[in-house]
Design a protein around this motif. Structure first.
Motif, PDB file in Angstrom:
ATOM      1  N   LEU A  83     -16.568  44.579  -6.610  1.00  0.00           N
ATOM      2  CA  LEU A  83     -15.425  45.407  -7.007  1.00  0.00           C
ATOM      3  C   LEU A  83     -15.716  46.148  -8.303  1.00  0.00           C
ATOM      4  O   LEU A  83     -15.332  47.308  -8.475  1.00  0.00           O
ATOM      5  CB  LEU A  83     -14.179  44.538  -7.159  1.00  0.00           C
ATOM      6  CG  LEU A  83     -13.548  44.025  -5.858  1.00  0.00           C
ATOM      7  CD1 LEU A  83     -12.491  42.968  -6.152  1.00  0.00           C
ATOM      8  CD2 LEU A  83     -12.924  45.179  -5.081  1.00  0.00           C
ATOM      9  N   ALA A  84     -16.402  45.478  -9.230  1.00  0.00           N
ATOM     10  CA  ALA A  84     -16.768  46.134 -10.490  1.00  0.00           C
ATOM     11  C   ALA A  84     -17.744  47.281 -10.234  1.00  0.00           C
ATOM     12  O   ALA A  84     -17.651  48.343 -10.856  1.00  0.00           O
ATOM     13  CB  ALA A  84     -17.378  45.119 -11.445  1.00  0.00           C
TER      14      ALA A  84
ATOM     15  N   PHE B  96     -14.835  45.997  -0.155  1.00  0.00           N
ATOM     16  CA  PHE B  96     -14.525  47.301   0.449  1.00  0.00           C
ATOM     17  C   PHE B  96     -13.045  47.386   0.841  1.00  0.00           C
ATOM     18  O   PHE B  96     -12.390  48.404   0.612  1.00  0.00           O
ATOM     19  CB  PHE B  96     -15.398  47.534   1.687  1.00  0.00           C
ATOM     20  CG  PHE B  96     -16.816  47.919   1.361  1.00  0.00           C
ATOM     21  CD1 PHE B  96     -17.117  48.705   0.268  1.00  0.00           C
ATOM     22  CD2 PHE B  96     -17.862  47.480   2.163  1.00  0.00           C
ATOM     23  CE1 PHE B  96     -18.420  49.062  -0.028  1.00  0.00           C
ATOM     24  CE2 PHE B  96     -19.171  47.826   1.878  1.00  0.00           C
ATOM     25  CZ  PHE B  96     -19.456  48.614   0.780  1.00  0.00           C
ATOM     26  N   LEU B  97     -12.527  46.311   1.428  1.00  0.00           N
ATOM     27  CA  LEU B  97     -11.133  46.312   1.870  1.00  0.00           C
ATOM     28  C   LEU B  97     -10.170  46.403   0.684  1.00  0.00           C
ATOM     29  O   LEU B  97      -9.205  47.176   0.711  1.00  0.00           O
ATOM     30  CB  LEU B  97     -10.849  45.046   2.687  1.00  0.00           C
ATOM     31  CG  LEU B  97     -11.553  44.944   4.049  1.00  0.00           C
ATOM     32  CD1 LEU B  97     -11.285  43.587   4.681  1.00  0.00           C
ATOM     33  CD2 LEU B  97     -11.087  46.059   4.971  1.00  0.00           C
ATOM     34  N   ILE B  98     -10.422  45.609  -0.353  1.00  0.00           N
ATOM     35  CA  ILE B  98      -9.539  45.649  -1.528  1.00  0.00           C
ATOM     36  C   ILE B  98      -9.636  47.010  -2.212  1.00  0.00           C
ATOM     37  O   ILE B  98      -8.630  47.543  -2.706  1.00  0.00           O
ATOM     38  CB  ILE B  98      -9.909  44.514  -2.511  1.00  0.00           C
ATOM     39  CG1 ILE B  98      -9.598  43.154  -1.888  1.00  0.00           C
ATOM     40  CG2 ILE B  98      -9.161  44.668  -3.834  1.00  0.00           C
ATOM     41  CD1 ILE B  98      -9.965  41.972  -2.755  1.00  0.00           C
ATOM     42  N   ASN B  99     -10.816  47.594  -2.202  1.00  0.00           N
ATOM     43  CA  ASN B  99     -10.989  48.904  -2.840  1.00  0.00           C
ATOM     44  C   ASN B  99     -10.220  50.004  -2.123  1.00  0.00           C
ATOM     45  O   ASN B  99      -9.910  51.046  -2.720  1.00  0.00           O
ATOM     46  CB  ASN B  99     -12.479  49.259  -2.879  1.00  0.00           C
ATOM     47  CG  ASN B  99     -12.769  50.447  -3.761  1.00  0.00           C
ATOM     48  OD1 ASN B  99     -12.448  50.448  -4.946  1.00  0.00           O
ATOM     49  ND2 ASN B  99     -13.380  51.471  -3.191  1.00  0.00           N
TER      50      ASN B  99
ATOM     51  N   GLY C 217     -23.343  53.443  -3.611  1.00  0.00           N
ATOM     52  CA  GLY C 217     -23.015  53.149  -4.997  1.00  0.00           C
ATOM     53  C   GLY C 217     -23.193  51.690  -5.379  1.00  0.00           C
ATOM     54  O   GLY C 217     -23.322  51.378  -6.568  1.00  0.00           O
ATOM     55  N   ILE C 218     -23.190  50.784  -4.393  1.00  0.00           N
ATOM     56  CA  ILE C 218     -23.292  49.356  -4.730  1.00  0.00           C
ATOM     57  C   ILE C 218     -24.510  48.680  -4.106  1.00  0.00           C
ATOM     58  O   ILE C 218     -24.721  47.484  -4.333  1.00  0.00           O
ATOM     59  CB  ILE C 218     -22.022  48.587  -4.298  1.00  0.00           C
ATOM     60  CG1 ILE C 218     -21.953  48.481  -2.763  1.00  0.00           C
ATOM     61  CG2 ILE C 218     -20.768  49.219  -4.859  1.00  0.00           C
ATOM     62  CD1 ILE C 218     -20.938  47.461  -2.287  1.00  0.00           C
ATOM     63  N   LYS C 219     -25.316  49.410  -3.345  1.00  0.00           N
ATOM     64  CA  LYS C 219     -26.400  48.733  -2.623  1.00  0.00           C
ATOM     65  C   LYS C 219     -27.448  48.158  -3.569  1.00  0.00           C
ATOM     66  O   LYS C 219     -28.089  47.149  -3.246  1.00  0.00           O
ATOM     67  CB  LYS C 219     -27.038  49.664  -1.595  1.00  0.00           C
ATOM     68  CG  LYS C 219     -27.767  50.854  -2.161  1.00  0.00           C
ATOM     69  CD  LYS C 219     -28.393  51.665  -1.015  1.00  0.00           C
ATOM     70  CE  LYS C 219     -29.193  52.844  -1.553  1.00  0.00           C
ATOM     71  NZ  LYS C 219     -29.833  53.603  -0.441  1.00  0.00           N
TER      72      LYS C 219
END
Length: 316
Positions: A196-197, A111-114, A228-230
């Motif tokens: 991230l993907a 989340f942070l990098i995104n 979106g990623i759960k």
């Protein structure tokens, strides 16, 4: 009745024909799967006949198939072994510790990098966090020993200030936190790649709509990124729980020593140490490994059940 039977038969025939049509259409994808399937058959399924060793007393002259059967005696003996029970307890504690302390952190890191705007900075941070994964535990274990060992940098520094030296690597109270911290440091970046993907696959228009509605960054994470990623998180949670009993053997083997056996000895290291001893009972050790495998299966089923209860699609 005959008409109904004919309809069922025709439907089954059509399904089989459609299946073979899809296989022929995607034949190159199935061809690429052949090496993977062959690997699993050769190295995972064929050796499963060795499980019978758990119910036998191994005789070197007769081999696995010719060794005499002992029923469940090996399981009775291994469950009466205090060292094995201690290693089983340590395996469970360390596994749950890694699940609690490590599993959420790669998600937060993703989340942070995104949230970083520039692509170059994203790649830089991702590279920095991922690099430790490629350091072997043999090398990393040597580095940690040189820092925290009895003659390491840590003791040399505190010695300059007049404190008494102590080896943190042989401290039972410090060993498990050391396992968690080093595992997080080494694997956090690698484990965040798949998240991230998944974040990259979210439709950007959803973020644009959230911006138009005046959503903050935290609100966008909660209402756009997380949904979106759960599903990805759910699948990885199932796989992680299923592999809990396979605690990082390389990590523990390169960091632990006899003073911390009571808190750091796992089933895998116990099996290795016992196997290397003279006159080892391989049937007994096979029983120990089988107990671990059965426990892993039940953990996998339990995790899949929990994920389905929360409304996500499980593995099966």
């Amino acid at each position: 009745m005959e008409t109904t039977t004919n309809l069922v038969v025709n439907r089954q025939v059509r399904k089989r024909s459609n299946l073979w049509e899809r296989i022929r259409y995607h034949k190159y994808f199935y061809i690429m799967l052949i090496p993977i399937i062959a690997w699993y058959i050769i190295f995972c399924y064929v050796p499963m006949y060795g499980v019978t060793l758990a119910f036998k007393t191994y005789d070197f002259s007769k081999g696995i198939t010719g060794s005499p059967w002992t029923g469940i005696q090996n399981f009775k003996d291994i469950l009466n072994d205090s060292q094995y029970l201690s290693s089983l307890k340590n395996t469970i504690i360390i596994s749950f510790g890694k699940l609690i302390f490590h599993f959420p952190i790669p998600i937060l890191l993703a989340f942070l990098i995104n949230q970083i705007a520039g692509q170059k900075m994203k790649k830089l941070y991702q590279t920095v966090f991922t690099f430790p994964h490629f350091i072997s535990w043999v090398v990393l274990g040597g580095i940690i020993t040189n820092i925290l060992g009895s003659q390491g940098v840590y003791n040399q520094i505190i010695g300059l200030f007049g404190f008494e030296s102590s080896s943190l690597l042989t401290s039972p109270s410090f060993f498990r936190p050391l396992i968690y911290i080093t595992h997080i440091w080494k694997e956090i970046g690698w484990d965040s790649i798949i998240y991230l993907a998944a974040l990259a696959g979210i439709n950007p228009e959803l973020y644009e709509a959230a911006d138009m509605d005046g959503a903050s960054r935290l609100q966008k994470i909660g209402h756009v990124s997380w949904p979106g990623i759960k599903s990805t998180v759910a699948i990885l949670f199932i796989l992680t729980v299923g592999l809990m009993m396979n605690v990082s053997f390389d990590q523990i083997y390169n960091l632990y020593s006899s003073p911390v056996y009571d808190v750091g000895d796992t089933v895998d290291t116990y099996i290795l140490r016992t196997t290397m001893s003279v006159g080892s009972n391989f049937g007994l050790l096979a029983a120990a490994g089988l107990i671990k495998s059965v426990a892993s299966m039940f953990l996998l089923l339990f995790a899949n059940f929990v994920v389905k209860k929360f409304g996500e699609q499980g593995l099966f």
